[in-house]
Structure formats: structure tokens, C-alpha cells
Design an enzyme around this catalytic site. Structure first.
Site, PDB file in Angstrom:
ATOM      1  N   PHE A 132     -13.006  -3.972   2.375  1.00  0.00           N
ATOM      2  CA  PHE A 132     -11.585  -4.478   1.900  1.00  0.00           C
ATOM      3  C   PHE A 132     -11.297  -5.613   2.799  1.00  0.00           C
ATOM      4  O   PHE A 132     -11.215  -5.496   4.236  1.00  0.00           O
ATOM      5  CB  PHE A 132     -10.718  -3.203   1.934  1.00  0.00           C
ATOM      6  CG  PHE A 132      -9.381  -3.460   1.208  1.00  0.00           C
ATOM      7  CD1 PHE A 132      -9.338  -3.318   0.013  1.00  0.00           C
ATOM      8  CD2 PHE A 132      -8.405  -4.212   1.832  1.00  0.00           C
ATOM      9  CE1 PHE A 132      -8.119  -3.678  -0.683  1.00  0.00           C
ATOM     10  CE2 PHE A 132      -7.005  -4.363   1.432  1.00  0.00           C
ATOM     11  CZ  PHE A 132      -6.959  -4.065  -0.215  1.00  0.00           C
ATOM     12  N   ASP A 204     -12.244   4.265   6.940  1.00  0.00           N
ATOM     13  CA  ASP A 204     -10.929   3.790   5.971  1.00  0.00           C
ATOM     14  C   ASP A 204     -10.890   4.724   4.856  1.00  0.00           C
ATOM     15  O   ASP A 204     -11.573   4.440   4.093  1.00  0.00           O
ATOM     16  CB  ASP A 204     -10.744   2.474   5.939  1.00  0.00           C
ATOM     17  CG  ASP A 204      -9.624   2.176   5.080  1.00  0.00           C
ATOM     18  OD1 ASP A 204      -8.871   2.746   4.386  1.00  0.00           O
ATOM     19  OD2 ASP A 204      -9.184   0.620   5.114  1.00  0.00           O
ATOM     20  N   TYR A 229       0.010   5.115  -0.579  1.00  0.00           N
ATOM     21  CA  TYR A 229       0.357   4.767  -1.802  1.00  0.00           C
ATOM     22  C   TYR A 229      -0.675   4.696  -2.964  1.00  0.00           C
ATOM     23  O   TYR A 229      -0.333   4.565  -4.253  1.00  0.00           O
ATOM     24  CB  TYR A 229       1.243   3.526  -1.825  1.00  0.00           C
ATOM     25  CG  TYR A 229       0.565   2.443  -1.351  1.00  0.00           C
ATOM     26  CD1 TYR A 229      -0.637   1.589  -2.043  1.00  0.00           C
ATOM     27  CD2 TYR A 229       0.568   2.069  -0.019  1.00  0.00           C
ATOM     28  CE1 TYR A 229      -1.469   0.560  -1.359  1.00  0.00           C
ATOM     29  CE2 TYR A 229      -0.078   0.907   0.532  1.00  0.00           C
ATOM     30  CZ  TYR A 229      -1.236   0.325  -0.094  1.00  0.00           C
ATOM     31  OH  TYR A 229      -1.891  -0.795   0.562  1.00  0.00           O
ATOM     32  N   LYS A 230      -1.676   5.201  -2.549  1.00  0.00           N
ATOM     33  CA  LYS A 230      -2.970   5.183  -3.682  1.00  0.00           C
ATOM     34  C   LYS A 230      -3.027   6.729  -4.381  1.00  0.00           C
ATOM     35  O   LYS A 230      -1.995   7.058  -4.950  1.00  0.00           O
ATOM     36  CB  LYS A 230      -3.932   4.925  -2.969  1.00  0.00           C
ATOM     37  CG  LYS A 230      -4.055   3.153  -2.949  1.00  0.00           C
ATOM     38  CD  LYS A 230      -5.160   2.733  -2.136  1.00  0.00           C
ATOM     39  CE  LYS A 230      -5.004   1.234  -2.057  1.00  0.00           C
ATOM     40  NZ  LYS A 230      -6.027   0.293  -0.935  1.00  0.00           N
ATOM     41  N   ARG A 376     -11.467  -2.406 -13.071  1.00  0.00           N
ATOM     42  CA  ARG A 376     -11.441  -1.483 -12.409  1.00  0.00           C
ATOM     43  C   ARG A 376     -10.622  -0.054 -13.045  1.00  0.00           C
ATOM     44  O   ARG A 376      -9.761  -0.401 -13.587  1.00  0.00           O
ATOM     45  CB  ARG A 376     -10.650  -1.330 -11.001  1.00  0.00           C
ATOM     46  CG  ARG A 376     -11.359  -2.638  -9.985  1.00  0.00           C
ATOM     47  CD  ARG A 376     -10.913  -1.975  -8.661  1.00  0.00           C
ATOM     48  NE  ARG A 376      -9.677  -2.142  -8.592  1.00  0.00           N
ATOM     49  CZ  ARG A 376      -8.912  -1.728  -7.605  1.00  0.00           C
ATOM     50  NH1 ARG A 376      -9.580  -1.474  -6.337  1.00  0.00           N
ATOM     51  NH2 ARG A 376      -7.373  -1.867  -7.317  1.00  0.00           N
TER      52      ARG A 376
HETATM   53  C1  LIG Z   1      -5.461  -0.624  -0.002  1.00  0.00           C
HETATM   54  C2  LIG Z   1      -6.428  -0.736   1.010  1.00  0.00           C
HETATM   55  C3  LIG Z   1      -5.794  -1.160   2.203  1.00  0.00           C
HETATM   56  C4  LIG Z   1      -4.419  -1.666   2.143  1.00  0.00           C
HETATM   57  O1  LIG Z   1      -3.786  -1.696   3.397  1.00  0.00           O
HETATM   58  P1  LIG Z   1      -2.327  -2.174   3.799  1.00  0.00           P
HETATM   59  O2  LIG Z   1      -1.994  -2.477   5.072  1.00  0.00           O
HETATM   60  O3  LIG Z   1      -1.496  -0.613   3.374  1.00  0.00           O
HETATM   61  O4  LIG Z   1      -1.727  -2.977   2.642  1.00  0.00           O
HETATM   62  C5  LIG Z   1      -6.563  -1.326   3.299  1.00  0.00           C
HETATM   63  N1  LIG Z   1      -7.834  -0.927   3.388  1.00  0.00           N
HETATM   64  C6  LIG Z   1      -8.337  -0.282   2.295  1.00  0.00           C
HETATM   65  C7  LIG Z   1      -9.771   0.182   2.121  1.00  0.00           C
HETATM   66  C8  LIG Z   1      -7.473  -0.389   1.007  1.00  0.00           C
HETATM   67  O5  LIG Z   1      -8.417   0.090  -0.122  1.00  0.00           O
END
Ligand SMILES: *Cc1c(COP(=O)(O)O)cnc(C)c1O
Length: 417
Positions: A132, A204, A229-230, A376
Site C-alpha cells: 500500500f 500492516d 474503518y475497514k 475490487r
Molecule cells: C487502508 C490502508 C491504510 C490506510 O492508512 P490511513 O493512514 O488510515 O489512511 C494503510 N495501509 C494499508 C495496508 C491499508 O490498506
């Protein structure tokens, strides 16, 4: 079989799978519109029913009436810790190792810095080229604060990871599930390999926590971060979390020294003295409204057997994959075809992917698009049914049969895709 026969058979099959689904009752806990098929819980989880009442109480009673007394009387000040303890079982973490705070990006910065401190800022950070982006950005620019401004950051393709883990690597930084392809890393194996090479690991868990068993303690993971939030359904911009194995907690100071991570914030001491344990990973004042929403949302996981969730998630993925094949729509599978090697998402590619996603959304099937050509579909075993998948594929076929994805108005992309 004719195509009509195949279709009838698959409708019956979806109904049978739903009838046998021991998690079917979970859907009631969410406020989903009856006719919409939500396949984007990996990006923004839907709202659990209990959230508005919790927020209403916090707004009307605590904030409005009790005002500043609420920090003590309603436990606001402890929320980062109490929420951390609620998230911990989803990660296979014993108490005292998880705190809920800040965004995943910021949390990643803290643990990357600490991991490199422990390693004496020697050696490299290794990650996956397709990680990511925020994870890559944070690792790359850690050099801004590295002693002498030097830091080696290696990125390799997923299939080359195991081989790249050698004595030159100090920190292995990986996302458990790839946000584009849905590919699931073998956390157990890669953690063991990293340790054998003398590296620390940071996982992560943004796309895996809440839909599968994770055993951070048992695998002796060093650090982890993830999103609220996911799949945790904490609401837009919900705070993330940090896991730090107990053995590392007092061996380094995280770099963002703030008063909430101080041993005694209300002494207002001029010098920073980190709190012992996981609390030192806090920085500033917690976002109470967001935390209250996440706190309420986590009730969804009470009494949930994550093994069952994982099992259903794999079945949903197989169902989607199979039905898309049967339907004959021209999507190419991007995710691993083996359910064991996937997270809770199935991705496809198509040259008009953005149009396909937008046309589907208009028909009530919510997935998302990732540049340049990825469609997705996030699958959440807590509220998606097998008949949802069935209907989504029927509507997908309609999009292609009617050429809806080709409409010119989809040429322009919205800011969030
Ligand atoms: C969604 C996601 C993030 C998001 O990070 P934020 O700081 O909350 O915007 C980070 N890493 C991964 C792997 C994600 O899927």
C-alpha cells in the site's frame, strides 16, 4: 446444461449455501439498505446498528451535559487503551500490547522508527514493491529523521520476498493482504524467516483484521498496525491501532513525543518521560467521537468465531469466482485463484474497469476501482450472503449485455474511486 439451466442451478446453490450459513444472523447488526449489495466493506465498513445510539449518548448526555467531567466520568481518557484491549483478541494479542490511536500511516511511522532504533539504524527495511503506497512512503521518508539521513529501503516483488530476507535486512514491513490483488501473505512463515535472519517484522493488518484469525503473539510478531474503518467498521476516518510485543515496549521511545504518551500527562512536566508499556505509543488527545463509534462497532465481534468468518469468506470468494466464470463476463481474475492464498477480497481486471464499477454502483452493487484497470469486490462474511454474490453477478452480466460500462459519462473519474 444450457446457460439457463446453469443459472437456475446456481440460484438454488446460493440459496442452499445461505440456508447452511451459521453467520447469516450477523447481518441484522448492520444498517444496510435491503436492495443494495455492499462489496466494499474492505474499504469502508458499513455502520453497525448500535453506533448511532452510542454517539447520541456521547453527544447529548456526555458532551452537552457533562462536558469536561466526561474525560473522567465516562472514561474518555482511557478509550485508546480500552479500545486497544477490545481489538487485541482479533489480533491474537494478550492484554497490554494494543492501543487505539491516530491513523495507520502515523502509527506506521512510530513503529518503523522504533524498530530501526532497536536495530541500531543498521541494515535495511525490506518491503513489497506493491505494498500500500502510504506504507512505502512512510518507509522511504523515514530517512528524513534517520541518523545521518541515510536509510536503505529495498522493495521487491512479492514472489521474491522469501529470498530477499537475508542478514542485510533489519526490518521486514509487509501488508498481510495486498490491497490490489487480495493476495494473502503467509504471516507465520515470513515472520519466522525474518527472525531467523535477525530482522524484526511489522505487519500492516488493515485488510485482514476482523475477517480471519491472526495470531500475533503465537507467531512472535514484533509490531503491527491496522485500520479501524475497514473490516472493523469503525466509520470514516476511524482511528487505527498499534500492536507492540511486550518484549519491545520499554526498549525504545516512539518518535512523536506527545503529552498523552507521557508517564504523567497531568503533571505538565517540561521534560518528556514516556509512559511505561504500550501507552507511550499515544501522542495527542484522542478523537472521542470517532473512538466512541469504533467502540460501539466492535460489539459486532462479541461471540464471533473468526474461524467461521474465515471459512465463509473463502466460500464467498469461491462462489463469486465460479459464478463469474459461469456468467461468461469478460473479467480476468487478478487475485490468487486458491482461496487459501486470498484475503477477503476478489479482484479482477478489465480495460474499462472504472466504467464497469460505476455502472454496477448505479445498479446497486457497490465495489470499487483501483487504477489502472482493477475491479475490487470486498467480501465480508458478517453481512454478505451467497445470494448477494449471485445477484451481483447477474447485475454484472446485465452491465455487459447492455454495454452500460461504455457510457461516456464514466470517462471522467471522481476523486475517490
Ligand atoms: C487502508 C490502508 C491504510 C490506510 O492508512 P490511513 O493512514 O488510515 O489512511 C494503510 N495501509 C494499508 C495496508 C491499508 O490498506
Amino acid at each position: 446444461m444450457t446457460q439457463a439451466d446453469e443459472l437456475r442451478a446456481s440460484v438454488q446453490h446460493s440459496m442452499d449455501l445461505d440456508a447452511r450459513d451459521s453467520l447469516a444472523g450477523w447481518r441484522q447488526q448492520f444498517t444496510l439498505a435491503g436492495d443494495e449489495i455492499y462489496l466494499d466493506g474492505n474499504s469502508l465498513g458499513p455502520m453497525p446498528r448500535c453506533v448511532p445510539a452510542a454517539l447520541e449518548t456521547t453527544l447529548r448526555s456526555h458532551w452537552q451535559n457533562d462536558l469536561i467531567r466526561s474525560w473522567n466520568d465516562h472514561g474518555w481518557i482511557d478509550l485508546p487503551i480500552t479500545l486497544g484491549e477490545k481489538i487485541a483478541p482479533l489480533l491474537g494479542a494478550a492484554p497490554g500490547q494494543v492501543v487505539c490511536t491516530d491513523s495507520t500511516s502515523i502509527n506506521l511511522f512510530k513503529v518503523l522508527h522504533v524498530a530501526m532504533q532497536i536495530q541500531g539504524w543498521k541494515g535495511s527495511i525490506l518491503s513489497e514493491a506493491d505494498n500500500f503506497p502510504t506504507d512505502l512512503y512512510m518507509a522511504e521518508n523515514l530517512r528524513a529523521v534517520a541518523p545521518r539521513g541515510a536509510l536503505a529501503f529495498e522493495r521487491v516483488a512479492s514472489e521474491d520476498l522469501a529470498e530477499a530476507i537475508d542478514g542485510s535486512v533489519s526490518v521486514l514491513l509487509l501488508s498481510h493482504v495486498n490491497f490490489r490483488t487480495g493476495a494473502l501473505h503467509d504471516l507465520v512463515d515470513l515472520t519466522a524467516r525474518a527472525h531467523q535472519a535477525g530482522a524484526l517484522v511489522i505487519w500492516d493488518l488493515s485488510h485482514s483484521a476482523g475477517v480471519m484469525n491472526i495470531e500475533l503473539d503465537a507467531c512472535q510478531v514484533d509490531f503491527a498496525v491496522g485500520c479501524g474503518y475497514k473490516f472493523l467498521n469503525g466509520g470514516p476516518g476511524a482511528p487505527g491501532y498499534i500492536y507492540v510485543a511486550e518484549r519491545h515496549q520499554n526498549s525504545a521511545r516512539q518518535p512523536l513525543w506527545g503529552w498523552m504518551g507521557h508517564a504523567e500527562p497531568f503533571q505538565f512536566a517540561p521534560r518528556y518521560e514516556p509512559a511505561p508499556g504500550i501507552k507511550r505509543y499515544l501522542t495527542g488527545t484522542p478523537a472521542i467521537l470517532s473512538m466512541v463509534a469504533l467502540d460501539a462497532a466492535l460489539a459486532v465481534f462479541d461471540d464471533l468465531d473468526l474461524t467461521l468468518a474465515r471459512q465463509k469468506s473463502k466460500q464467498l470468494g469461491e462462489h463469486l469466482k465460479d459464478l463469474i466464470t459461469v456468467s461468461g463476463v469478460p473479467l480476468k481474475l487478478l487475485s490468487p485463484s486458491d482461496a487459501e492464498a486470498r484475503g477477503s477480497q476478489v479482484s479482477f481486471t478489465h480495460h474499462c474497469a472504472y466504467g464497469v464499477v460505476q455502472a454496477l454502483i448505479e445498479l446497486g452493487v457497490i465495489g470499487d476501482f483501483r487504477a489502472p484497470n482493477i475491479i475490487r469486490f470486498g467480501l465480508n462474511p458478517l453481512f454478505n450472503s451467497f445470494q448477494d454474490i449471485e445477484r451481483a453477478v447477474v447485475l454484472l452480466k446485465q452491465v455487459f449485455d447492455e454495454g452500460r460500462h461504455l457510457e461516456r459519462r464514466f470517462d471522467e473519474r471522481k476523486p475517490v474511486t
